[in-house]
Enzyme design. Sequence first.
Site, mmCIF file in Angstrom:
data_model
loop_
_atom_site.group_PDB
_atom_site.id
_atom_site.type_symbol
_atom_site.label_atom_id
_atom_site.label_comp_id
_atom_site.label_asym_id
_atom_site.label_seq_id
_atom_site.Cartn_x
_atom_site.Cartn_y
_atom_site.Cartn_z
ATOM 1 N N CYS A 2 0.909 -1.045 0.137
ATOM 2 C CA CYS A 2 0.024 0.100 -0.188
ATOM 3 C C CYS A 2 0.870 1.107 -0.266
ATOM 4 C CB CYS A 2 -0.567 -0.096 1.687
ATOM 5 S SG CYS A 2 -1.990 1.418 1.325
ATOM 6 N N GLU A 111 -3.529 0.991 -6.435
ATOM 7 C CA GLU A 111 -2.338 -0.185 -6.677
ATOM 8 C C GLU A 111 -2.381 0.338 -8.071
ATOM 9 O OE1 GLU A 111 0.128 -0.991 -6.032
ATOM 10 O OE2 GLU A 111 -0.707 -2.156 -3.810
#
Length: 252
Positions: A2, A111
């Site tokens: 992340c 992402e």
Amino acid sequence: MCGRFALTATPDAVQSMLGVMELDPFPPRYNIAPTQPILMALSGPSRAPGSNLPSRSALLVRWGLIPSWAKNPADLPLLFNARSETAAQKASFKTAMRHRRALVPASGFYEWRRLGNKRAEPYWIRPRHGGVIAFAGLMESWSEPGGTEMDTGAILTTEANARLKGIHHRMPVVIEPQDFERWLDCLNQEPRHVADLLKPAEPDFFEAIPVSDKVNKVANAGPELQDRAERPADAITAEKKSSDKDDQLTLF
């Protein structure tokens, strides 16, 4: 992993979800990156009997954990993520895992899906039900040689669930509200007692929206970063083949 996330909820919504004292006003943040300040909630001091004050406290920390024993942060990699499977054993994270577990409020995260050696497509990944969620975090205070103290933190990750692993093999750990108390209780709950919380979110918890590569630049920080982007024809074809093969990415 992340490496970027967003917090676009109002301070009131974040305060209510985390169960903390009143938060100072803050604007929506659409592209939060490592080394920037992030909000964390930790278990607060003991309350007097009968007190109706919140049991948690909120603070701003630098996103990028610096272990308390570090002499020169420049000698360490930027520790903005911690693998949940090994955090309790790693020298950089084990103290925070035992004593300073935290919640990181977020509206979702970004992402990138690799499509070859030089190309990656970004996705905005948000909870299907909307609203604000909490990632599992770790907090550590580090003192500079001059004595100035800096609060720092990292987000715990786990293997991606079946719906998201076609984009990336890792995802942040999400702590559900019913588990906040247990996760934050570092006095009574050792890391082994909360290991069951360090799991992927259910496959239908998140939805992934293809977005433009504007999010790649930290300087871009407006709501347009979360607008759905048109996908190149070759990427659509590659995605369909992946979906046909392993039932991944069927939500796009």
